[in-house]
Design a protein around this motif. Sequence first.
Motif, PDB file in Angstrom:
ATOM      1  N   HIS A  79      11.667  12.920  19.868  1.00  0.00           N
ATOM      2  CA  HIS A  79      10.789  13.539  20.863  1.00  0.00           C
ATOM      3  C   HIS A  79       9.521  12.690  20.977  1.00  0.00           C
ATOM      4  O   HIS A  79       8.556  12.895  20.249  1.00  0.00           O
ATOM      5  CB  HIS A  79      10.434  14.969  20.466  1.00  0.00           C
ATOM      6  N   LEU A 100       9.444  12.817  26.158  1.00  0.00           N
ATOM      7  CA  LEU A 100      10.865  12.548  26.349  1.00  0.00           C
ATOM      8  C   LEU A 100      11.579  13.050  25.105  1.00  0.00           C
ATOM      9  O   LEU A 100      11.377  12.524  24.009  1.00  0.00           O
ATOM     10  CB  LEU A 100      11.126  11.045  26.476  1.00  0.00           C
ATOM     11  N   VAL A 108      21.045  11.298  27.220  1.00  0.00           N
ATOM     12  CA  VAL A 108      20.024  11.445  28.263  1.00  0.00           C
ATOM     13  C   VAL A 108      18.769  12.035  27.628  1.00  0.00           C
ATOM     14  O   VAL A 108      18.813  13.109  27.039  1.00  0.00           O
ATOM     15  CB  VAL A 108      20.520  12.361  29.411  1.00  0.00           C
ATOM     16  N   GLU A 110      15.325  13.893  27.969  1.00  0.00           N
ATOM     17  CA  GLU A 110      14.806  14.879  28.926  1.00  0.00           C
ATOM     18  C   GLU A 110      13.290  14.737  29.052  1.00  0.00           C
ATOM     19  O   GLU A 110      12.562  14.830  28.076  1.00  0.00           O
ATOM     20  CB  GLU A 110      15.178  16.284  28.459  1.00  0.00           C
ATOM     21  N   GLY A 112       9.513  15.761  30.392  1.00  0.00           N
ATOM     22  CA  GLY A 112       8.658  16.882  30.737  1.00  0.00           C
ATOM     23  C   GLY A 112       7.229  16.381  30.897  1.00  0.00           C
ATOM     24  O   GLY A 112       6.780  15.536  30.121  1.00  0.00           O
ATOM     25  N   VAL A 144      17.352   8.774  31.562  1.00  0.00           N
ATOM     26  CA  VAL A 144      16.303   9.789  31.537  1.00  0.00           C
ATOM     27  C   VAL A 144      16.692  10.861  32.533  1.00  0.00           C
ATOM     28  O   VAL A 144      17.123  10.550  33.656  1.00  0.00           O
ATOM     29  CB  VAL A 144      14.935   9.185  31.924  1.00  0.00           C
ATOM     30  N   GLY A 145      16.512  12.109  32.147  1.00  0.00           N
ATOM     31  CA  GLY A 145      16.811  13.218  33.041  1.00  0.00           C
ATOM     32  C   GLY A 145      15.614  14.138  33.179  1.00  0.00           C
ATOM     33  O   GLY A 145      14.734  14.170  32.325  1.00  0.00           O
ATOM     34  N   ALA A 146      15.597  14.856  34.273  1.00  0.00           N
ATOM     35  CA  ALA A 146      14.542  15.848  34.504  1.00  0.00           C
ATOM     36  C   ALA A 146      15.109  16.970  35.350  1.00  0.00           C
ATOM     37  O   ALA A 146      15.966  16.738  36.208  1.00  0.00           O
ATOM     38  CB  ALA A 146      13.341  15.218  35.191  1.00  0.00           C
ATOM     39  N   ALA A 147      14.606  18.164  35.099  1.00  0.00           N
ATOM     40  CA  ALA A 147      14.961  19.333  35.897  1.00  0.00           C
ATOM     41  C   ALA A 147      13.656  19.994  36.313  1.00  0.00           C
ATOM     42  O   ALA A 147      12.691  20.013  35.544  1.00  0.00           O
ATOM     43  CB  ALA A 147      15.811  20.306  35.081  1.00  0.00           C
ATOM     44  N   SER A 176      17.875  18.755  39.728  1.00  0.00           N
ATOM     45  CA  SER A 176      17.795  17.951  38.513  1.00  0.00           C
ATOM     46  C   SER A 176      18.324  16.569  38.839  1.00  0.00           C
ATOM     47  O   SER A 176      19.026  16.359  39.821  1.00  0.00           O
ATOM     48  CB  SER A 176      18.587  18.584  37.368  1.00  0.00           C
ATOM     49  N   VAL A 178      19.481  12.561  36.843  1.00  0.00           N
ATOM     50  CA  VAL A 178      19.647  11.653  35.714  1.00  0.00           C
ATOM     51  C   VAL A 178      19.494  10.256  36.282  1.00  0.00           C
ATOM     52  O   VAL A 178      20.090   9.907  37.307  1.00  0.00           O
ATOM     53  CB  VAL A 178      21.030  11.828  35.036  1.00  0.00           C
TER      54      VAL A 178
END
Length: 182
Positions: A79, A100, A108, A110, A112, A144-147, A176, A178
């Motif tokens: 993290h 991250l 992936v 995540e 924020g 890298v992913g984000a929602a 979302s 990726v």
Amino acid sequence: MTTVIAPVASRLPHAAGSAPRPAAPRWRTAVVTPADAGALRDLFAACSQDTVRLRFFGRVRALPAEYLDDVLAGRADVHDAVVAYEDGASGAHPAGLASLALPPGAQVAELGVLVADAWQRQGAGRAMVDLLLARARARGVPRVGAAVLPGRSGLLAALGRRLPAEHLALSADGPSGVYKLD
């Protein structure tokens, strides 16, 4: 009677004799350390409930303890977290926090981002994301992913301008994406 409204010279961006508009703040970014715990709680307190809801997908009254423990642990491989400070600002109060999270075995990471209301849309988020992406690349993170919540796709659009999208989705929970880092 006709009234002609002419621009006031002092309001024009480059009018002779006018004071220049202040430049957008420049941001100093740094990796979160355990010493930042109090400053991160202060950052959370400086955010409106709406800002908190948009970041944590719900109404929370304090920075979630498990999240805080993770970002303060200093384990970038699990993290990674960074803060943004207004360059030249006195005190150690961050304007934003971005992280991250990459749980063991995940492919992936995540993303924020939380920026205090007073500093939103001034580049703090971008500065933090740029640092996180550089650090992730250096560690070999592949994606890298984000929602985000419905109607809040700005973060996904910003990532899409920097990285090739691998997968975009829209669900009842919101959009979302990726994105490839390599």
